[in-house]
Design a protein around this motif. Structure first.
Motif, PDB file in Angstrom:
ATOM      1  N   GLN A  51       0.833  -1.202   0.000  1.00 56.04           N
ATOM      2  CA  GLN A  51       0.000   0.000   0.000  1.00 56.04           C
ATOM      3  C   GLN A  51       0.871   1.256   0.000  1.00 56.04           C
ATOM      4  O   GLN A  51       0.576   2.225  -0.707  1.00 56.04           O
ATOM      5  CB  GLN A  51      -0.944  -0.009   1.199  1.00 56.04           C
ATOM      6  N   ASP A  53       3.959   1.523  -1.171  1.00 56.59           N
ATOM      7  CA  ASP A  53       4.566   1.620  -2.499  1.00 56.59           C
ATOM      8  C   ASP A  53       3.575   2.194  -3.511  1.00 56.59           C
ATOM      9  O   ASP A  53       3.932   3.046  -4.322  1.00 56.59           O
ATOM     10  CB  ASP A  53       5.051   0.248  -2.977  1.00 56.59           C
ATOM     11  N   LYS A  54       2.336   1.719  -3.450  1.00 59.31           N
ATOM     12  CA  LYS A  54       1.319   2.214  -4.383  1.00 59.31           C
ATOM     13  C   LYS A  54       1.039   3.700  -4.146  1.00 59.31           C
ATOM     14  O   LYS A  54       0.892   4.470  -5.091  1.00 59.31           O
ATOM     15  CB  LYS A  54       0.030   1.412  -4.265  1.00 59.31           C
ATOM     16  N   VAL A  56       3.130   5.948  -2.932  1.00 64.91           N
ATOM     17  CA  VAL A  56       4.283   6.704  -3.444  1.00 64.91           C
ATOM     18  C   VAL A  56       4.248   6.749  -4.971  1.00 64.91           C
ATOM     19  O   VAL A  56       4.535   7.788  -5.577  1.00 64.91           O
ATOM     20  CB  VAL A  56       5.611   6.112  -2.919  1.00 64.91           C
ATOM     21  N   GLN A  57       3.878   5.643  -5.572  1.00 62.07           N
ATOM     22  CA  GLN A  57       3.767   5.579  -7.030  1.00 62.07           C
ATOM     23  C   GLN A  57       2.730   6.587  -7.549  1.00 62.07           C
ATOM     24  O   GLN A  57       2.963   7.277  -8.539  1.00 62.07           O
ATOM     25  CB  GLN A  57       3.333   4.160  -7.389  1.00 62.07           C
ATOM     26  N   LEU A  58       1.600   6.674  -6.875  1.00 63.67           N
ATOM     27  CA  LEU A  58       0.518   7.554  -7.319  1.00 63.67           C
ATOM     28  C   LEU A  58       0.742   9.026  -6.979  1.00 63.67           C
ATOM     29  O   LEU A  58       0.410   9.913  -7.752  1.00 63.67           O
ATOM     30  CB  LEU A  58      -0.811   7.099  -6.707  1.00 63.67           C
ATOM     31  N   GLY A  60       3.811  10.352  -5.612  1.00 64.13           N
ATOM     32  CA  GLY A  60       5.165  10.818  -5.854  1.00 64.13           C
ATOM     33  C   GLY A  60       5.993  11.074  -4.618  1.00 64.13           C
ATOM     34  O   GLY A  60       7.126  11.529  -4.698  1.00 64.13           O
ATOM     35  N   ARG A  61       5.432  10.775  -3.478  1.00 72.83           N
ATOM     36  CA  ARG A  61       6.157  10.956  -2.204  1.00 72.83           C
ATOM     37  C   ARG A  61       5.463  10.121  -1.138  1.00 72.83           C
ATOM     38  O   ARG A  61       4.293   9.756  -1.284  1.00 72.83           O
ATOM     39  CB  ARG A  61       6.160  12.420  -1.785  1.00 72.83           C
TER      40      ARG A  61
END
Length: 85
Positions: A51, A53-54, A56-58, A60-61
């Motif tokens: 969760q 990681d997702k 941060v992926q969406l 950007g931080r």
């Protein structure tokens, strides 16, 4: 979030956290399993990491804070997994 919607990981990767339909267990079932020692801390940690990681992926931080849905983070196995992540 560990008690609403579906996991980020595949349901077969977190079997102690999901119902037969692959969605997270409702709060009552989650808590019953948790107090009986039937929730895998490793699965909780893996799902929380996924969760994060997702997110941060969406976004950007990393998030500025974590707000545990249904306050399940107050229970030691979940709190320990959250601290590890």
């Amino acid at each position: 979030i560990l008690t609403l919607d579906s996991p980020v990981l595949r349901p077969w990767a977190v079997p102690t956290l999901v119902a037969d339909d692959g969605t997270f267990l409702p709060l009552g079932q989650f808590l019953r399993r948790l107090v009986r020692g039937r929730i895998s801390r490793a699965e909780v940690e893996a799902e929380l990491a996924a969760q994060l990681d997702k997110f941060v992926q969406l976004v950007g931080r990393p998030p500025a804070n974590v707000n545990g849905h249904h306050h399940v983070h107050v229970f030691p196995p979940v709190a320990e997994a959250l601290r590890a992540v």
